[in-house]
Every structure is written in C-alpha cells, then in structure tokens.
Write a protein that holds these residues in place. Structure first.
Motif, PDB file in Angstrom:
ATOM      1  N   GLU A 129       0.831  -1.201   0.000  1.00 29.48           N
ATOM      2  CA  GLU A 129       0.000   0.000   0.000  1.00 29.48           C
ATOM      3  C   GLU A 129       0.867   1.252   0.000  1.00 29.48           C
ATOM      4  OE1 GLU A 129      -3.938  -1.504   2.513  1.00 29.48           O
ATOM      5  OE2 GLU A 129      -2.195  -0.732   3.589  1.00 29.48           O
ATOM      6  N   ALA A 130       1.888   1.254   0.857  1.00 36.01           N
ATOM      7  CA  ALA A 130       2.787   2.407   0.925  1.00 36.01           C
ATOM      8  C   ALA A 130       3.491   2.627  -0.403  1.00 36.01           C
ATOM      9  CB  ALA A 130       3.806   2.200   2.043  1.00 36.01           C
ATOM     10  N   GLU A 131       3.869   1.546  -1.055  1.00 31.96           N
ATOM     11  CA  GLU A 131       4.525   1.672  -2.360  1.00 31.96           C
ATOM     12  C   GLU A 131       3.613   2.371  -3.360  1.00 31.96           C
ATOM     13  OE1 GLU A 131       7.156  -1.323  -4.956  1.00 31.96           O
ATOM     14  OE2 GLU A 131       5.033  -1.887  -4.880  1.00 31.96           O
ATOM     15  N   GLN A 132       2.319   2.044  -3.346  1.00 33.86           N
ATOM     16  CA  GLN A 132       1.397   2.696  -4.271  1.00 33.86           C
ATOM     17  C   GLN A 132       1.258   4.189  -3.982  1.00 33.86           C
ATOM     18  OE1 GLN A 132       0.043   1.396  -7.107  1.00 33.86           O
ATOM     19  NE2 GLN A 132       1.476  -0.241  -6.553  1.00 33.86           N
ATOM     20  N   LEU A 133       1.357   4.568  -2.716  1.00 33.02           N
ATOM     21  CA  LEU A 133       1.310   5.998  -2.390  1.00 33.02           C
ATOM     22  C   LEU A 133       2.466   6.733  -3.051  1.00 33.02           C
ATOM     23  CD1 LEU A 133      -0.592   7.720  -0.508  1.00 33.02           C
ATOM     24  CD2 LEU A 133      -0.928   5.265  -0.373  1.00 33.02           C
ATOM     25  N   LEU A 134       3.615   6.075  -3.178  1.00 29.13           N
ATOM     26  CA  LEU A 134       4.769   6.701  -3.800  1.00 29.13           C
ATOM     27  C   LEU A 134       4.681   6.652  -5.329  1.00 29.13           C
ATOM     28  CD1 LEU A 134       7.715   5.492  -1.531  1.00 29.13           C
ATOM     29  CD2 LEU A 134       6.260   7.499  -1.300  1.00 29.13           C
TER      30      LEU A 134
ATOM     31  N   SER B  89      12.841   9.703   2.331  1.00 30.69           N
ATOM     32  CA  SER B  89      12.548   8.654   3.311  1.00 30.69           C
ATOM     33  C   SER B  89      13.543   7.518   3.220  1.00 30.69           C
ATOM     34  CB  SER B  89      11.132   8.121   3.084  1.00 30.69           C
ATOM     35  OG  SER B  89      10.880   6.994   3.888  1.00 30.69           O
ATOM     36  N   GLN B  90      13.736   6.875   4.340  1.00 29.24           N
ATOM     37  CA  GLN B  90      14.625   5.714   4.402  1.00 29.24           C
ATOM     38  C   GLN B  90      14.143   4.587   3.505  1.00 29.24           C
ATOM     39  OE1 GLN B  90      14.616   3.928   8.268  1.00 29.24           O
ATOM     40  NE2 GLN B  90      16.170   2.404   7.796  1.00 29.24           N
ATOM     41  N   ASN B  91      12.849   4.396   3.419  1.00 32.57           N
ATOM     42  CA  ASN B  91      12.287   3.312   2.628  1.00 32.57           C
ATOM     43  C   ASN B  91      10.875   3.665   2.182  1.00 32.57           C
ATOM     44  OD1 ASN B  91      10.600   2.767   4.933  1.00 32.57           O
ATOM     45  ND2 ASN B  91      12.285   1.582   5.809  1.00 32.57           N
ATOM     46  N   ARG B  92      10.287   2.799   1.368  1.00 28.11           N
ATOM     47  CA  ARG B  92       8.960   3.072   0.815  1.00 28.11           C
ATOM     48  C   ARG B  92       7.867   2.994   1.874  1.00 28.11           C
ATOM     49  NH1 ARG B  92       8.186  -2.570  -2.651  1.00 28.11           N
ATOM     50  NH2 ARG B  92       9.213  -3.890  -1.120  1.00 28.11           N
TER      51      ARG B  92
END
Length: 495
Positions: free
Chosen positions: A43-48, A401-404
C-alpha cells in the motif's frame, strides 16, 4: 443412472450468493478503513508510485498504479481508495471464476461451489486482503481472460477475439507472471482438437493486434529502461553459487512448497465434502473439452515453472506468484465427473464460516495486537508522527525517506509533498522547498549511511551540519509499545 448433482437445479441462487459476497467485501473495506490509517508495505509503495503517471515503475508493470491513481483522484489519497481498489478486484475475481465454471458446466450449483472455493485458499482470503497489489490485479484479469477464452472457443465471435487480445495485454501490464498463465492457456487450447480451429482462425490476428496495442507503450519503456525493469530479478535467485543438482533440488522444493501453501487447505476440504467412491460418470463431450482445457492449462503452467528451474536455475518460488495460474483450480474441481454435490450446502456453510473467521481475525490481529503479540505495520503510529512533524514546522515540501514504507505513510499525511526513497523511481520536485529527511529510529537513532548518501544527491545543504531530532509515539492499540522516527528538517527560509 446416478446423478452427479442431488440438489435441484437452481437450488443455489447465485444472486443471493453474490449479494452475500458483495457484503463480505464491503465489510472488509470498512474494517480496513476504520481499523488503521497506517499502511502495509505494498500500500505504501502505491502511495509513492502514484505521484506520477508513467509507462513503467521499475520491476513492476504500471496498470495497478494507473488504476490506483484514478481512485485517488476520485476519493482522495486515502486508505479508503486503497481498500476500494483491492476489494473491487477481488469481487471481480470471484465473479469471473463463477462465470467460467458456469460456462463450462452449465450448472449454477457447481459454479457457486467453484467460486466459494476461493475462500479455501489463503492467498485469497488472507494475503490478498492483507497486502498484495499487482498479484490481485493479475489474477482478476487472468480470471476474466479464462472466461473470455471459453466464450471465444464456444462461439468464435469477433468480439471475443478482440476482448481476448485486450485482456491478454492488460494482464501482461498488470503482472509479468501473467505470461505463464497466458502461454499455458494457449498451449492447452492448441492441444484440444475441438478447440484448435479457433486458434487457427484468421481472426486471431485481430487478437494479436489488440495485444500489441495494449502492451507496446510499456514494452518500449521497458526496452529503454532495462536496468530498472530487471532491478528485482535477483528475487528469483537464479545465479546462486551452488551446484546444478542442488539448484534443481532447491527450486523443486520451493515450487512444491508454494503449490502446497496455495492448495493445502482447498484440496483436503474439497475431498472431505465431495469425494465419494463409485462409478465414474462421464461428462458431456462439450463440457469435457473445456474441463480438459482447464486441466491442461494448470499442468502446462506447472511445466513452465519446471522449465524455469531447469533452464534458468530459479531457486525461489512464492505462493503469491502462483495466484494468476492456480486460481483456476476450483474451476477444474467443479468439472470433475466424480464430484457429487450431496454435501454442497455443508461445504458452502463451511466456506462461509471461514469467511466470517477471516473477517474477524484480519482486523482483530491489529486491534488486539497488545494482547496476543501480533503487532504489524498497521499498528505503527504514523498519524501521531505526522502531527509532531507539523508541530516541528513541516507542512509540505520534499520528503526523503529511508524506505517506501515510511515514505508512503508520510505521503498519506502530506499529500502535497513529493516523497523520494531509494527503492522507488525518482519523481520531479521543486528545489525551493522545505526538505524533510526521515528514518525509523526505533532501534538506532543514527541516520542510516544508505539514506545519508541518497539524501546527499538532492539536498542543497550539508546535512551533517544539522543535528537530527527524534520523535516518539505509542503504537496504535497499545499502551506501552513505542516507535521512534529520526528526522532532519531543512527550511527553505532558514539559511
């Protein structure tokens, strides 16, 4: 002659089942929306990724991101929009599994049994709800493609050649392993004598044209961005420094485990409720041809996986990678001539029981995390972190950010900001902005070296001269578990 079905035709009303299923997915959507505004990894990846519409996004094809961006434009950048896409796609997968089984068997009862059998597969009832994106879309399109293929072979009508090409193209730009399903489907169709003429019809050229129309823009992007496209090829672990026999053994074991994890609950349950010894009752010829199509498609897909092991020394398989192929297993099981539906109601009730348990357990493992020690990413207190970052002076700008996972959660809170992270493509940003560099400081307060090097490529200042700050918040649904973020804030109006 003994009947294969001792429920009266129409005794299972598909309309009622679909209403129950729709309610089930609506509840999943609402529970996901209200339980937590923090994100899982995909989900977080899709935000990016949805920060820009592109023809490709690294190692994943772009269709899911395009679809998600459309929902964000309608519902805003929100958990609701994320959950809506997921649950609509899952509902459509169930619908097309029902439709394929109905086309093959001409029996509502068996079609419903095939559909609810997806509730016996952990990848559908748990993992797809918890945190999958591209695999969910790829499976939905695969289920639609199977239905369209059966209609094409039955009717030979031009519109199904067009739809087959469009679905095949959409599947490829949704999930690359859709190609295994597609090749397996074509191999199996070519192997069935009664279906082969449809593939040799000149109208198949229209299918190819539609396929190329859909995939050519992305293929052009992939050809001109080979490094990005192959950035995660190492997940197959094809070049491990081990012997040939050991790599074969490891690959076969991983493949067997992936299949067992996918079907290990469905097959015993199906056998328990439906298998009966007795005289084999042959299916009608037409039904048998399409049952053979599905059976050979599954076998051909597994054979292609074996070839990947033998030719490319692939040593890793995961159960979610099997989803766009093995979703068809319930369709095939519903066509078995030994299948008696004497226990259809019992099986249906058992599937509903599993669905209700999942509906309770999925949000429960977040809500009651402190009691059972089941803390997960949805317990992370990003809303509290976001409030503290606003108090520190950050409103919008560029977030490094450190990561996705961290980056996606912060973009949810700061949707007007641009978020950059080492794991995702670089997006356009304004240089005259505030800069927020952020990392997970729960275990180590120091900025990771990888993040420092990454940030140095963008930040117009010496970040070593700026002291980092630490913020802390209590995890959601907890009173004693805390998480910390480290950050450096560089204001555009502060020298």
């Amino acid at each position: 002659m003994e009947s294969t079905i001792d429920l009266k035709p129409g005794s299972v009303n598909p309309r009622h089942v679909f209403l129950l299923l729709a309610g089930y997915f609506v509840l999943h959507l609402l529970f996901r929306y209200f339980v937590s505004d923090s994100l899982e990894l995909d989900e977080a990846e899709q935000l990016l990724l949805t920060q820009e519409l592109r023809l490709g996004y690294g190692s994943q094809p772009p269709l899911y991101t395009w679809l998600q961006a459309g929902f964000f434009s309608i519902f805003g950048t929100s958990v609701f929009a994320l959950a809506a896409v997921k649950n609509i796609l899952l509902f459509l997968t169930y619908f097309f599994v029902f439709s394929s089984a109905k086309e093959i068997t001409n029996d509502d009862n068996r079609a419903v049994i095939a559909m609810v059998s997806l509730l016996m597969i952990p990848q559908f009832f748990w993992e797809s709800q918890r945190d999958l994106t591209h695999s969910v879309l790829g499976t939905t399109i695969a289920a639609c493609t199977l239905f369209i293929a059966v209609r094409l072979f039955k009717t030979g009508r031009l519109k199904y050649y067009v739809l087959f090409g469009l679905c095949a193209g959409a599947g490829i730009i949704s999930k690359y392993n859709f190609g295994v399903f597609l090749v397996a489907l074509l191999i199996s169709a070519a192997s069935v004598r009664s279906l082969r003429p449809r593939l040799c019809d000149r109208k198949i050229l229209i299918t190819v044209a539609c396929l190329l129309l859909v995939i050519t823009p992305h293929l052009y992007w992939a050809a001109t961005n080979v490094k990005a496209t192959l950035s995660q090829a190492d997940k197959f672990q094809m070049a491990r420094p081990i012997g040939l026999l050991q790599s074969y053994s490891m690959g076969l074991q991983k493949l067997a485990k992936a299949i067992a994890a996918f079907l290990g609950m469905l097959l015993p349950a199906y056998a328990l409720f439906f298998y009966r010894k007795g005289r084999d009752i042959p299916a009608a010829t037409a039904e048998g041809d399409y049952a053979l199509l599905v059976k050979r498609m599954l076998l051909a897909g597994l054979f292609l996986c074996l070839l990947m092991i033998l030719l490319f020394k692939v040593t890793v398989f995961k159960d979610r990678w099997m989803q766009p192929l093995l979703f068809a297993t319930p369709v095939y099981l519903a066509t078995l001539s030994r299948t008696r539906l004497a226990n259809a109601r019992g099986y249906f009730r058992f599937c509903l029981l599993v669905a209700v348990l999942v509906l309770l357990l999925l949000p429960g493992h977040t809500i009651f995390a402190s009691r059972f020690g089941t803390y997960n990413r949805l317990n992370a207190p990003y809303s509290a972190f976001s409030a503290q970052l606003r108090q520190a002076g950050f409103r919008q700008g560029v977030i490094i950010s450190q990561n996705r996972l961290t980056g996606g959660n912060l973009r949810m809170a700061f949707p007007d900001s641009v978020v950059l992270a080492p794991e995702v493509p670089r997006f356009d940003y304004r240089t005259g902005s505030d800069w927020l560099i952020v990392w997970d400081a729960t275990k180590n307060a120091e900025m990771p070296d990888k993040l420092r090097k990454f940030a140095a490529e963008f930040v117009p200042a010496d970040i070593k001269a700026v002291p980092p700050r630490i913020i802390e918040a209590t995890s959601k649904y907890s009173t004693d578990r805390t998480m910390r973020l480290g950050f450096i804030l560089l204001r555009k109006d502060v020298p």
